[in-house]
Design a protein around this motif. Structure first.
Motif, PDB file in Angstrom:
ATOM      1  N   ALA A  20      37.431-107.487   5.319  1.00  0.00           N
ATOM      2  CA  ALA A  20      38.407-106.887   6.169  1.00  0.00           C
ATOM      3  C   ALA A  20      39.488-106.363   5.218  1.00  0.00           C
ATOM      4  O   ALA A  20      40.118-105.257   5.705  1.00  0.00           O
ATOM      5  N   LEU A  21      40.158-106.918   4.170  1.00  0.00           N
ATOM      6  CA  LEU A  21      41.087-106.454   3.447  1.00  0.00           C
ATOM      7  C   LEU A  21      40.537-106.423   1.876  1.00  0.00           C
ATOM      8  O   LEU A  21      39.664-107.535   1.584  1.00  0.00           O
ATOM      9  N   LYS A  22      40.938-105.617   1.007  1.00  0.00           N
ATOM     10  CA  LYS A  22      40.362-105.751  -0.359  1.00  0.00           C
ATOM     11  C   LYS A  22      41.757-106.889  -0.888  1.00  0.00           C
ATOM     12  O   LYS A  22      42.663-107.176  -0.284  1.00  0.00           O
ATOM     13  N   PRO A  23      41.124-107.495  -2.245  1.00  0.00           N
ATOM     14  CA  PRO A  23      41.982-108.384  -2.893  1.00  0.00           C
ATOM     15  C   PRO A  23      43.245-108.195  -3.318  1.00  0.00           C
ATOM     16  O   PRO A  23      44.241-108.788  -2.989  1.00  0.00           O
ATOM     17  N   GLN A  24      43.459-106.950  -3.616  1.00  0.00           N
ATOM     18  CA  GLN A  24      44.601-106.005  -4.071  1.00  0.00           C
ATOM     19  C   GLN A  24      45.645-106.229  -2.797  1.00  0.00           C
ATOM     20  O   GLN A  24      46.950-106.055  -2.981  1.00  0.00           O
ATOM     21  N   VAL A  25      45.116-106.152  -1.675  1.00  0.00           N
ATOM     22  CA  VAL A  25      45.970-105.899  -0.535  1.00  0.00           C
ATOM     23  C   VAL A  25      46.081-107.627   0.056  1.00  0.00           C
ATOM     24  O   VAL A  25      47.366-107.821   0.587  1.00  0.00           O
ATOM     25  N   ALA A  26      45.256-108.431   0.185  1.00  0.00           N
ATOM     26  CA  ALA A  26      45.255-109.414   0.590  1.00  0.00           C
ATOM     27  C   ALA A  26      46.181-110.651   0.053  1.00  0.00           C
ATOM     28  O   ALA A  26      47.084-111.147   0.763  1.00  0.00           O
ATOM     29  N   ALA A  27      46.158-110.532  -1.345  1.00  0.00           N
ATOM     30  CA  ALA A  27      46.998-111.560  -1.946  1.00  0.00           C
ATOM     31  C   ALA A  27      48.352-111.218  -1.780  1.00  0.00           C
ATOM     32  O   ALA A  27      49.188-111.992  -1.147  1.00  0.00           O
ATOM     33  N   PRO A  28      49.188-109.855  -1.924  1.00  0.00           N
ATOM     34  CA  PRO A  28      50.545-109.826  -1.677  1.00  0.00           C
ATOM     35  C   PRO A  28      50.880-110.077  -0.231  1.00  0.00           C
ATOM     36  O   PRO A  28      51.728-110.506   0.121  1.00  0.00           O
ATOM     37  N   TRP A  29      49.800-109.593   0.843  1.00  0.00           N
ATOM     38  CA  TRP A  29      49.852-109.882   2.303  1.00  0.00           C
ATOM     39  C   TRP A  29      50.241-111.308   2.424  1.00  0.00           C
ATOM     40  O   TRP A  29      51.047-111.669   3.011  1.00  0.00           O
ATOM     41  N   SER A  30      49.512-112.217   1.962  1.00  0.00           N
ATOM     42  CA  SER A  30      49.580-113.707   1.752  1.00  0.00           C
ATOM     43  C   SER A  30      51.018-114.213   1.536  1.00  0.00           C
ATOM     44  O   SER A  30      51.544-114.951   2.302  1.00  0.00           O
ATOM     45  N   GLY A  31      51.426-113.668   0.395  1.00  0.00           N
ATOM     46  CA  GLY A  31      52.866-113.790  -0.111  1.00  0.00           C
ATOM     47  C   GLY A  31      53.774-113.471   0.782  1.00  0.00           C
ATOM     48  O   GLY A  31      54.665-114.237   1.138  1.00  0.00           O
ATOM     49  N   PHE A  32      53.752-112.261   1.387  1.00  0.00           N
ATOM     50  CA  PHE A  32      54.666-111.670   2.257  1.00  0.00           C
ATOM     51  C   PHE A  32      54.722-112.546   3.446  1.00  0.00           C
ATOM     52  O   PHE A  32      55.884-112.847   3.840  1.00  0.00           O
ATOM     53  N   CYS A  33      53.620-112.995   3.938  1.00  0.00           N
ATOM     54  CA  CYS A  33      53.730-113.624   5.286  1.00  0.00           C
ATOM     55  C   CYS A  33      54.118-115.118   5.208  1.00  0.00           C
ATOM     56  O   CYS A  33      54.442-115.805   6.214  1.00  0.00           O
ATOM     57  N   ASN A  34      54.117-115.774   3.865  1.00  0.00           N
ATOM     58  CA  ASN A  34      54.429-116.993   3.768  1.00  0.00           C
ATOM     59  C   ASN A  34      55.795-116.911   3.459  1.00  0.00           C
ATOM     60  O   ASN A  34      56.512-117.994   3.723  1.00  0.00           O
ATOM     61  N   THR A  40      63.076-119.491   7.006  1.00  0.00           N
ATOM     62  CA  THR A  40      63.466-119.859   8.294  1.00  0.00           C
ATOM     63  C   THR A  40      63.190-121.491   8.582  1.00  0.00           C
ATOM     64  O   THR A  40      64.280-122.025   9.190  1.00  0.00           O
ATOM     65  N   GLY A  41      62.329-122.018   7.726  1.00  0.00           N
ATOM     66  CA  GLY A  41      62.267-123.560   7.706  1.00  0.00           C
ATOM     67  C   GLY A  41      62.758-124.110   6.679  1.00  0.00           C
ATOM     68  O   GLY A  41      63.619-125.167   7.074  1.00  0.00           O
ATOM     69  N   GLY A  42      63.375-123.220   5.607  1.00  0.00           N
ATOM     70  CA  GLY A  42      64.106-124.172   4.675  1.00  0.00           C
ATOM     71  C   GLY A  42      63.568-125.179   4.326  1.00  0.00           C
ATOM     72  O   GLY A  42      62.272-125.458   3.726  1.00  0.00           O
ATOM     73  N   ILE A  43      64.478-126.293   3.919  1.00  0.00           N
ATOM     74  CA  ILE A  43      63.979-127.458   3.549  1.00  0.00           C
ATOM     75  C   ILE A  43      63.645-128.617   4.755  1.00  0.00           C
ATOM     76  O   ILE A  43      63.492-129.907   4.424  1.00  0.00           O
ATOM     77  N   ALA A  44      63.618-128.117   5.777  1.00  0.00           N
ATOM     78  CA  ALA A  44      63.467-129.048   7.025  1.00  0.00           C
ATOM     79  C   ALA A  44      62.163-129.708   6.894  1.00  0.00           C
ATOM     80  O   ALA A  44      61.958-130.884   7.388  1.00  0.00           O
ATOM     81  N   VAL A  45      60.884-128.813   6.617  1.00  0.00           N
ATOM     82  CA  VAL A  45      59.780-129.640   6.549  1.00  0.00           C
ATOM     83  C   VAL A  45      59.820-130.435   5.400  1.00  0.00           C
ATOM     84  O   VAL A  45      59.171-131.708   5.696  1.00  0.00           O
ATOM     85  N   ALA A  46      60.409-130.248   4.227  1.00  0.00           N
ATOM     86  CA  ALA A  46      60.349-131.249   3.112  1.00  0.00           C
ATOM     87  C   ALA A  46      61.045-132.493   3.545  1.00  0.00           C
ATOM     88  O   ALA A  46      60.650-133.573   3.240  1.00  0.00           O
ATOM     89  N   MET A  47      62.206-132.355   4.061  1.00  0.00           N
ATOM     90  CA  MET A  47      63.013-133.516   4.664  1.00  0.00           C
ATOM     91  C   MET A  47      62.098-134.483   5.552  1.00  0.00           C
ATOM     92  O   MET A  47      62.595-135.480   5.689  1.00  0.00           O
ATOM     93  N   GLY A  48      61.716-133.704   6.405  1.00  0.00           N
ATOM     94  CA  GLY A  48      60.687-134.292   7.363  1.00  0.00           C
ATOM     95  C   GLY A  48      59.578-135.317   6.778  1.00  0.00           C
ATOM     96  O   GLY A  48      59.283-136.615   7.233  1.00  0.00           O
ATOM     97  N   ILE A  49      58.861-134.632   5.720  1.00  0.00           N
ATOM     98  CA  ILE A  49      57.901-135.442   4.888  1.00  0.00           C
ATOM     99  C   ILE A  49      58.511-136.452   4.351  1.00  0.00           C
ATOM    100  O   ILE A  49      57.698-137.456   4.077  1.00  0.00           O
TER     101      ILE A  49
END
Length: 173
Positions: A20-34, A40-49
């Motif tokens: 569906a995507l080439k690796p050259q597109v998929a890897a940066p897209w993953s980083g961009f989406c993360n 938005t989450g900041g350290i809230a998740v880390a503090m909860g854990i």
């Protein structure tokens, strides 16, 4: 680094494998989406854990005890992640870290008292189970809308063009 190695690989493997995507597109897209999750989450998740471990009891002990707990969490999570990566087993680093923290907390409790915050562990477990279901539901709603729009064999090529942007492809018999 273990988090990046396994979670990014798991996230992009499907879209690369299905072409569906080439690796050259998929890897940066993953980083961009993360990235928005971190913003938005900041350290809230880390503090909860972090609330899983018996913090008051750890603070009452010598610093070496707390350092051993942190080292046990890091070493066990790293070995588990590297082992599953080597064997090709998909595994979430976040789930591994949470499991390591619970295990190390149980060991700490055995020697020093205190206990795992089981109510927080249940809350985290509920979110770990619900988040994939929520994502699957949103994906199905999106896919269902596009499928209804492009239903029919003649329109499958047009549907694939639209789905490919989202990482999905329609197959025909």
């Amino acid at each position: 680094m273990c988090e990046w190695l396994s979670d990014t690989a798991n996230a992009v493997a499907t879209v690369i494998y299905t072409k569906a995507l080439k690796p050259q597109v998929a890897a940066p897209w993953s980083g961009f989406c993360n990235f928005p999750g971190v913003l938005t989450g900041g350290i809230a998740v880390a503090m909860g854990i972090l609330k899983l471990v018996p913090l008051n009891e750890i603070m009452a002990q010598p610093i070496a005890s707390g350092a051993c707990l942190v080292l046990a969490v890091l070493v066990s999570a790293t070995f588990w992640n590297l082992g599953t990566w080597y064997l090709g087993i998909p595994c979430s680093s976040s789930h591994t870290t949470i499991g390591s923290m619970i295990g190390a907390s149980i060991g700490f409790t055995y020697y020093y008292g205190g206990g795992v915050n089981w109510s927080k562990a249940g809350e985290i477990g509920l979110f770990l189970l619900m988040s994939p279901l929520f994502g699957f539901g949103v994906a199905m709603l999106n896919c269902g809308k596009k499928f209804m729009k492009y239903s029919g064999r003649r329109r499958i090529a047009a549907a694939n063009k639209g789905f490919a942007l989202g990482g999905l492809k329609c197959k025909t018999q």
